[in-house]
Scaffold this active site. Structure first.
Site, PDB file in Angstrom:
ATOM      1  N   SER A   1      33.380  -5.433 -41.078  1.00  0.00           N
ATOM      2  CA  SER A   1      33.033  -6.333 -39.990  1.00  0.00           C
ATOM      3  C   SER A   1      33.021  -7.772 -40.478  1.00  0.00           C
ATOM      4  O   SER A   1      32.459  -8.085 -41.523  1.00  0.00           O
ATOM      5  CB  SER A   1      31.646  -5.957 -39.449  1.00  0.00           C
ATOM      6  OG  SER A   1      31.294  -6.792 -38.385  1.00  0.00           O
ATOM      7  N   GLY A   2      33.668  -8.659 -39.714  1.00  0.00           N
ATOM      8  CA  GLY A   2      33.715 -10.072 -40.081  1.00  0.00           C
ATOM      9  C   GLY A   2      34.872 -10.449 -40.979  1.00  0.00           C
ATOM     10  O   GLY A   2      34.974 -11.589 -41.418  1.00  0.00           O
TER      11      GLY A   2
ATOM     12  N   THR B   1      40.432  -9.394 -35.795  1.00  0.00           N
ATOM     13  CA  THR B   1      40.825  -9.831 -34.451  1.00  0.00           C
ATOM     14  C   THR B   1      41.673 -11.092 -34.512  1.00  0.00           C
ATOM     15  O   THR B   1      42.647 -11.240 -33.762  1.00  0.00           O
ATOM     16  CB  THR B   1      39.570 -10.049 -33.588  1.00  0.00           C
ATOM     17  OG1 THR B   1      38.840  -8.816 -33.513  1.00  0.00           O
ATOM     18  CG2 THR B   1      39.941 -10.488 -32.185  1.00  0.00           C
TER      19      THR B   1
ATOM     20  N   ASN C   1      29.816 -12.793 -38.587  1.00  0.00           N
ATOM     21  CA  ASN C   1      30.924 -13.467 -37.924  1.00  0.00           C
ATOM     22  C   ASN C   1      30.449 -14.016 -36.584  1.00  0.00           C
ATOM     23  O   ASN C   1      29.696 -13.353 -35.877  1.00  0.00           O
ATOM     24  CB  ASN C   1      32.058 -12.441 -37.699  1.00  0.00           C
ATOM     25  CG  ASN C   1      33.378 -13.071 -37.346  1.00  0.00           C
ATOM     26  OD1 ASN C   1      33.414 -14.080 -36.660  1.00  0.00           O
ATOM     27  ND2 ASN C   1      34.457 -12.477 -37.798  1.00  0.00           N
TER      28      ASN C   1
ATOM     29  N   SER D   1      32.734 -11.673 -33.540  1.00  0.00           N
ATOM     30  CA  SER D   1      33.033 -10.323 -34.026  1.00  0.00           C
ATOM     31  C   SER D   1      33.368  -9.396 -32.867  1.00  0.00           C
ATOM     32  O   SER D   1      32.619  -9.307 -31.890  1.00  0.00           O
ATOM     33  CB  SER D   1      31.832  -9.780 -34.804  1.00  0.00           C
ATOM     34  OG  SER D   1      32.105  -8.503 -35.326  1.00  0.00           O
ATOM     35  N   SER D   2      34.483  -8.702 -32.984  1.00  0.00           N
ATOM     36  CA  SER D   2      34.896  -7.753 -31.952  1.00  0.00           C
ATOM     37  C   SER D   2      34.011  -6.517 -32.035  1.00  0.00           C
ATOM     38  O   SER D   2      33.924  -5.885 -33.082  1.00  0.00           O
ATOM     39  CB  SER D   2      36.369  -7.375 -32.166  1.00  0.00           C
ATOM     40  OG  SER D   2      36.772  -6.410 -31.230  1.00  0.00           O
TER      41      SER D   2
ATOM     42  N   GLY E   1      35.085  -2.897 -37.126  1.00  0.00           N
ATOM     43  CA  GLY E   1      34.682  -3.247 -38.478  1.00  0.00           C
ATOM     44  C   GLY E   1      33.633  -2.270 -38.978  1.00  0.00           C
ATOM     45  O   GLY E   1      32.684  -1.953 -38.280  1.00  0.00           O
TER      46      GLY E   1
ATOM     47  N   GLU F   1      30.460  -1.073 -41.182  1.00  0.00           N
ATOM     48  CA  GLU F   1      29.247  -1.708 -41.698  1.00  0.00           C
ATOM     49  C   GLU F   1      28.256  -0.633 -42.104  1.00  0.00           C
ATOM     50  O   GLU F   1      28.344   0.516 -41.684  1.00  0.00           O
ATOM     51  CB  GLU F   1      28.597  -2.594 -40.627  1.00  0.00           C
ATOM     52  CG  GLU F   1      29.353  -3.861 -40.289  1.00  0.00           C
ATOM     53  CD  GLU F   1      28.592  -4.719 -39.291  1.00  0.00           C
ATOM     54  OE1 GLU F   1      27.857  -5.604 -39.734  1.00  0.00           O
ATOM     55  OE2 GLU F   1      28.749  -4.491 -38.097  1.00  0.00           O
TER      56      GLU F   1
END
Length: 439
Positions: free
Chosen positions: A87-88, A92, A138, A141-142, A373, A375
């Site tokens: 993630s981050g 995207t 982020n 973040s998506s 992402g 995590e």
């Protein structure tokens, strides 16, 4: 092997080379540090990757997109690109850059912008507003997975797109960690509407008073103008075919989700305020309930109240209405808010597809998978388990396909080289044949 790969990445990144190839994989290390990376996405660089082989130009996501485009040009074979990472990491953004590349290179030389391509690209800010959020990793973040089939016609211009979405993080609608935000669109809505427009949908209070938005201590992102982002989101809605009445319906639905979280419950008996007692809508929330009911449509306030504070059990012979406790009523309220938002998001994607999909004109597509992402938190939800598991399985499959094909390619090259070497060897002499037992 891993040490050599990591050393190569370290060596290149220390020289501001954020992209590195290993086989057909492009590894990106902090690709959106704009002080370093801004020149990487200039249009004059973009055109240099057109018709270039993978090894002819420095590593770049443009090179990956170009290889996929060449494959549909030369073989008319559908292609897929998997974008994964924690993630981050910038997945995207990488997807948007590849989509922009494909829109540019598939445009006919000297002609105006491809309107379909502009509509496809317009889906990005719309999906970001409703599906992205600020996290600790982020600012954008998506929080859902998507697979975009970018369709190309027989002249290999971008002709349409189909969007598939997976596992929207609906738990974020009702709860966020400290320092994070809910989905962007809620903040855009409150910042972008005029005082008059907010009054019409009963969102007069300041943003800090909305329970869905004030839990984490973060209501703004430094450097981001939510009002300007709202204008961008509305423009995107128009480009993907939403009429004014559709946009109004979306606004009312978002208002209903915000107001739902403002509802309070109280014990149904005057003497017992315990959580185990039957619940009802608190008296000071009756006006809010009425606003929610009017925003959602034909439901009456008492019907909505009953839906939130009771449940029906249907047996073979009878139908029983069971009152909910205070805790159950709060869970029911949160579940309804998550369900409404999830359905709104799915409806928006369906409307995008109605505008963008053109199967009849499609000769081939390039699919880009922007997976969730991965995590690991102190406490991980079931959603996060599914996200991490999907990531792990996809990564294993991807590694298997890529590395096995590389190994097979190397084996074929070695076999061809040894065959060529044998072909060019001089004929053996008689003594050597005799020593080898040839006589």
């Amino acid at each position: 092997h891993e040490p050599a790969l990591l050393e190569n990445l370290r060596h290149r990144f220390s020289r501001d080379h954020v992209y590195t190839y290993t086989g057909k994989i492009c590894i990106a290390v902090n690709p959106f540090n704009w002080q370093v990376s801004q020149p990487l996405y200039a249009e004059e660089l973009l055109v240099k990757y057109r018709r270039a082989e993978l090894d002819d130009m420095p590593p770049h996501v443009y090179g990956i997109a170009e290889q996929a485009y060449q494959a549909i040009l030369n073989q008319s074979a559908n292609q897929s690109i998997l974008v994964s990472g924690e993630s981050g990491a910038g997945k995207t953004e990488s997807v948007k850059i590849m989509m922009q590349y494909l829109a540019v290179v598939s445009k006919s030389s000297g002609k105006a912008e491809n309107q379909v391509a502009q509509q496809v690209l317009a889906s990005n800010p719309l999906l970001e507003a409703f599906g992205n959020a600020r996290t600790l990793r982020n600012n954008n973040s998506s929080r859902f997975g998507k697979f975009i089939e970018i369709q190309f016609g027989r002249s290999f211009k971008m002709s349409g797109a189909r969007i598939h979405i997976y596992l929207l993080e609906k738990s974020r609608v009702v709860q966020q960690s400290t320092g994070e935000r809910n989905y962007h669109v809620f903040y855009q809505l409150l910042a972008g509407l005029t005082a008059d427009e907010r009054s019409q949908i009963h969102l007069e209070p300041p943003i800090e008073e909305f329970h869905l938005l004030n839990q984490s201590g973060c209501t703004a992102i430094e450097g981001v103008d939510d009002a300007a982002e709202m204008r961008r989101t509305r423009t995107a809605m128009g480009k993907v075919g939403l009429a004014d009445e559709d946009i109004l319906s979306v606004t009312r639905t978002l208002a209903a989700v915000l107001l739902l979280a403002q509802l309070q419950f109280e014990s149904g008996t005057e003497t017992d305020a315990d959580d185990d007692s039957a619940s009802r809508i608190a008296s000071d929330s009756s006006e809010t309930l009425s606003h929610i009911a009017s925003a959602l449509g034909p439901e009456q306030s008492d019907e909505l109240s009953s839906a939130l504070t009771t449940r029906r059990l249907i047996t073979r012979d009878d139908e029983i209405t069971v009152p909910l406790t205070l805790e159950q009523a709060r869970d029911s309220r949160d579940a309804l808010g998550k369900s409404i938002y999830g359905r709104l998001f799915s409806w928006l994607v369906e409307r995008c597809n109605e505008k963008l999909v053109d199967d009849d004109a499609t000769a081939a597509f390039i699919g880009i998978l922007d997976i969730f992402g991965f995590e690991s938190f102190k406490v991980n939800s079931f959603e996060q388990l599914c996200i991490n598991y999907a990531n792990e399985r996809l990564q294993q499959q991807f590694n298997w396909d890529v590395f096995k094909s590389e190994q097979a390619s190397v084996a074929r090259s070695k076999h061809a080289a040894s065959k060529q070497q044998l072909t060019h060897l001089p004929p053996p002499s008689l003594p050597s044949l005799m020593r080898a037992g040839g006589v």
